[in-house]
Design an enzyme around this catalytic site. Structure first.
Site: not given
Ligand code: AMP
Length: 395
Positions: A7, A85, A174, A235, A379
């Site tokens: 990633n 990713r 996601h 956020r 993940e």
């Protein structure tokens, strides 16, 4: 067969060596502050942790350390593929893809949709291909799982030309996590994934909620960008679309300043004025910190409102899944969210809920309640599985 999962961010590389068949992980770590003089890579060799400094601070140097670690473990020749990713696959990718020049061009074409993430993902793929030239590389997209959303869920009520010319629609993110935990939840409930209707809540630093019908995403809370939806660490989640114009006039802020603040200074951090870390907020709230209490309350309220809204995408609700750092560890956030969802019949089992922390998964609701479950996301394993699938199919 081992898969190296990468990633790559603009200044970091997260990596993990995964066995997609057994689910075993051997090596993982994080290279940070790449591009600076303070770059380093932390390696977890399955319990034993070491940190190397990277004086040049470059991607190739970081990959050199990973290669040396693979050699030291004696597994370098057992690595069969590299899975990457990638944040945004636009409408082009509804599944993972073997990296080819055409696929790289298509990822590049999605840069306007993810101007911070996709260029870093691309740079990481290029550097990894140079470091592992003999291996197949596969791109696994955060958006791909949500490409099954129907048009009523993915369209905004904005001029059609914005969609046609600029791809202004909801994409969702996601996806790897939502897909993984939906599969695990179906297994834990003893149901066929194809027959269950779930709502999955990924609550980490970034947070999103997805309606999963028969294993397919039919709606999700994030949209064109990962800023839409529920309250997150830094956020804001949903705000009035009139906010930008209002603040530009009232406070003289530029579009860029407002967007940066909504991404980096909003959410739990903005509301509390203290931190984006849920654990610290819970502790501060218990000590009487008013901002921390408000931040947690707004987080929970908006989460519950979003979960309830997602039921419009399903004809039945067979389970609500909590995952991510907050979802897997905060019994109080889960209990407060379920209490707000009493209208859907949810009733928490306090003991089961208290037990489901630090890696313990399971059902946390009382008899007679629709099930709510804690599922630990993985993940890296999901990316390894998707990568292996693409390599086996040869496409
Ligand atoms: P993630 O991005 O999935 O690593 O999740 C990070 C978030 O999980 C942060 O807000 C952490 O404070 C939160 N988190 C981790 N452990 C706990 C805990 N024991 N209680 C509450 N929140 C936690």
């Amino acid at each position: 067969m081992w898969t190296l999962v990468l990633n790559c961010g603009s200044s970091s590389v997260k990596f993990a060596l995964q066995n997609p068949e057994t689910g075993e992980g051997r090596l993982s770590g994080l290279a940070e502050r790449l591009g600076s003089g303070a770059a380093s890579v932390r390696v977890d060799r399955g319990g034993e942790r070491v940190t190397h400094s990277l004086p040049g601070g470059s991607y190739p140097e970081a990959f050199g350390v990973i290669l040396a670690e693979l050699d030291a473990l004696g597994v370098r020749d057992d690595v069969r593929a590299v899975g990457h990713r990638v944040v945004h696959g636009g409408e082009r990718f509804s599944a993972p893809a073997l990296v080819t020049p055409e696929v790289l061009d298509a990822i590049r074409a999605c840069v306007p949709l993810a101007p911070l993430h996709n260029p870093a993902n691309l740079a990481g793929i290029e550097a990894a291909r140079a470091a592992f030239p003999a291996l197949p590389h596969v791109a696994v997209f955060d958006t791909a799982f949500h490409q099954t959303m129907p048009e009523v869920a993915y369209r905004y009520a904005v001029p059609e030309a914005w969609y046609a010319a600029h791809g202004v629609r909801r994409y969702g993110f996601h996806g790897t996590s939502h897909a993984y935990v939906a599969g695990e939840a179906a297994r834990m409930l003893g149901r066929d994934l194809g027959d269950v209707n779930l709502i999955t809540a990924h609550l980490g630093n970034g947070c999103s909620v997805t309606a999963v019908r028969g294993g397919r995403s039919v709606d999700t809370s994030m949209g064109l960008t990962p800023l839409e939806g529920v309250v997150m660490g830094t956020r804001s989640g949903d705000v009035d679309p009139g906010l930008h114009d209002f603040l530009a006039r009232q406070a003289g802020l530029s579009l860029g300043e407002i967007t940066a603040a909504l991404n980096k200074e909003g959410g739990l951090l903005g509301l509390s004025g203290l931190t984006n870390d849920m654990r610290e907020l819970e502790e501060a709230s218990a000590r009487g910190h008013v901002g921390a209490r408000l931040a947690v309350d707004v987080f929970v309220y908006r989460l519950a409102r979003t979960v309830a809204g997602m039921t419009a995408a399903l004809e039945r609700l067979d389970g609500l899944v909590f995952t991510g750092g907050i979802g897997e560890n905060s019994a109080s956030v889960r209990a407060a969210t379920l209490a707000r969802l009493a209208v859907l019949g949810f009733r928490v089992d306090e003991e089961a809920n208290a037990r489901a922390v630090r890696g313990q998964s399971g059902v946390i609701t009382a008899q007679g309640s629709p099930p709510a479950l804690v599922v630990n996301t993985n993940e890296e394993l999901m990316i390894a599985r998707e990568t292996a699938g693409v390599v086996e199919r040869g496409a």
